[in-house]
Scaffold this active site. Structure first.
Site, PDB file in Angstrom:
ATOM      1  N   SER A   1       0.835  -1.207   0.000  1.00 41.82           N
ATOM      2  CA  SER A   1       0.000   0.000   0.000  1.00 41.82           C
ATOM      3  C   SER A   1       0.868   1.255   0.000  1.00 41.82           C
ATOM      4  O   SER A   1       2.000   1.259   0.486  1.00 41.82           O
ATOM      5  CB  SER A   1      -0.903   0.032   1.241  1.00 41.82           C
ATOM      6  OG  SER A   1      -1.807  -1.038   1.235  1.00 41.82           O
TER       7      SER A   1
HETATM    8  N1  SAH Z   1      -1.090  -4.466   3.861  1.00 47.03           N
HETATM    9  C1  SAH Z   1      -0.457  -4.863   2.627  1.00 47.03           C
HETATM   10  C2  SAH Z   1      -1.442  -4.644   1.492  1.00 47.03           C
HETATM   11  C3  SAH Z   1      -1.294  -5.634   0.447  1.00 47.03           C
HETATM   12  S1  SAH Z   1      -2.485  -5.525  -0.850  1.00 47.03           S
HETATM   13  C4  SAH Z   1       0.816  -4.085   2.363  1.00 47.03           C
HETATM   14  O1  SAH Z   1       0.872  -2.907   2.669  1.00 47.03           O
HETATM   15  O2  SAH Z   1       1.741  -4.663   1.790  1.00 47.03           O
HETATM   16  C5  SAH Z   1      -3.829  -6.456  -0.191  1.00 47.03           C
HETATM   17  C6  SAH Z   1      -3.523  -7.845   0.253  1.00 47.03           C
HETATM   18  O3  SAH Z   1      -4.745  -8.443   0.667  1.00 47.03           O
HETATM   19  C7  SAH Z   1      -2.963  -8.762  -0.836  1.00 47.03           C
HETATM   20  O4  SAH Z   1      -1.782  -9.343  -0.387  1.00 47.03           O
HETATM   21  C8  SAH Z   1      -4.082  -9.794  -1.049  1.00 47.03           C
HETATM   22  O5  SAH Z   1      -3.613 -11.059  -1.415  1.00 47.03           O
HETATM   23  C9  SAH Z   1      -4.730  -9.800   0.320  1.00 47.03           C
HETATM   24  N2  SAH Z   1      -6.110 -10.300   0.356  1.00 47.03           N
HETATM   25  C10 SAH Z   1      -7.116 -10.064  -0.517  1.00 47.03           C
HETATM   26  N3  SAH Z   1      -8.242 -10.724  -0.142  1.00 47.03           N
HETATM   27  C11 SAH Z   1      -7.937 -11.363   1.025  1.00 47.03           C
HETATM   28  C12 SAH Z   1      -8.656 -12.226   1.885  1.00 47.03           C
HETATM   29  N4  SAH Z   1      -9.922 -12.569   1.665  1.00 47.03           N
HETATM   30  N5  SAH Z   1      -8.011 -12.704   2.977  1.00 47.03           N
HETATM   31  C13 SAH Z   1      -6.724 -12.396   3.231  1.00 47.03           C
HETATM   32  N6  SAH Z   1      -5.984 -11.611   2.441  1.00 47.03           N
HETATM   33  C14 SAH Z   1      -6.577 -11.087   1.349  1.00 47.03           C
END
Ligand code: SAH
Length: 223
Positions: free
Chosen positions: A70
């Site tokens: 993010s």
């Molecule tokens: N907080 C992370 C954001 C990553 S993007 C950072 O700053 O790096 C969002 C993430 O949510 C992705 O890795 C995606 O695989 C995960 N995601 C999406 N749907 C999800 C679900 N149902 N359960 C767990 N993770 C999920």
């Protein structure tokens, strides 16, 4: 996976991080604890070395499994809305790069984080700050299910675009607990909401700015 001893946090990185903090202040982030955490955590350690020089730009970048780390502003914004207190039990949906997870841990929260992408989850045993932040538990699974055996939580943060308010997660929130969730408003934009569970179980809903996240998907991947 990169090892902590192979990584360097140069004066250049530190200087760029200070500038990033100034940018976040200009954009309206006021919580000193959040700004200090962003200042302290080397974001470039959470990215491929190809991004070393641009890691402190206020942007999202690609990580594995077609996901993203993010944008720092988004991380700061969501964290500020959560009003983390030391010892808060926090559930994070979407571990991704572990950067947001680390910001929460640096604020003294006990963090339970869930990732649905196996490839991303498989990086978590070699988490660089294991010794510094033992207050993190990594889980592989579907965030829509939450962690019923570990509930209830003081705070819940969803870091992917949610198509709806996940009922099971709402049920795992304590009374007076807060959930910060980017809820789909259109195909490309999510409205950041802060939902507080009132004593009678009803919801206090506060709406903030719009953002753009990768989608929150059902189930988990096999590899
Ligand atoms: N907080 C992370 C954001 C990553 S993007 C950072 O700053 O790096 C969002 C993430 O949510 C992705 O890795 C995606 O695989 C995960 N995601 C999406 N749907 C999800 C679900 N149902 N359960 C767990 N993770 C999920």
């Amino acid at each position: 996976m990169r090892k902590l001893e192979d990584l360097v946090d140069t004066y250049l990185h530190k200087g760029l991080r200070k500038k990033l903090v100034d940018t976040l202040k200009e954009k309206g982030i006021t919580d000193e604890n959040v700004l200090n955490a962003i200042h302290a955590i080397p974001r470039h350690y959470f990215l491929d070395s190809a991004f070393d020089k641009i890691a402190y730009e206020d942007r999202a970048f690609p990580i594995a499994s077609e996901q993203t780390i993010s944008q720092p502003y988004t991380v700061a914004y969501q964290t500020q809305l959560l009003q983390i207190k030391k010892g808060d039990k926090v559930l994070e949906i979407g571990t991704g790069s572990m950067y947001q997870t680390t910001v929460l841990a640096a604020l003294g929260a006990k963090v339970y984080t869930i990732e649905r992408q196996k490839q991303l989850f498989d990086q978590t045993p070699t988490y660089l700050f294991k010794n510094q932040y033992p207050n993190i538990e990594f889980h592989f699974g579907d965030g829509f299910e939450g962690l019923p055996l570990l509930a209830p939580f003081d705070k819940i943060i969803i870091t992917a675009a949610a198509p709806k308010i996940p009922e099971k997660l709402w049920a795992q929130l304590k009374v007076s607990g807060k959930m910060v969730i980017p809820l789909d408003e259109s195909e490309t934009a999510q409205r950041m909401l802060r939902l507080t569970k009132k004593k009678d179980g009803t919801v206090k809903r506060e709406a903030f700015d719009t953002f753009s996240f990768v989608p929150m998907l059902e189930g988990k991947t096999q590899k």
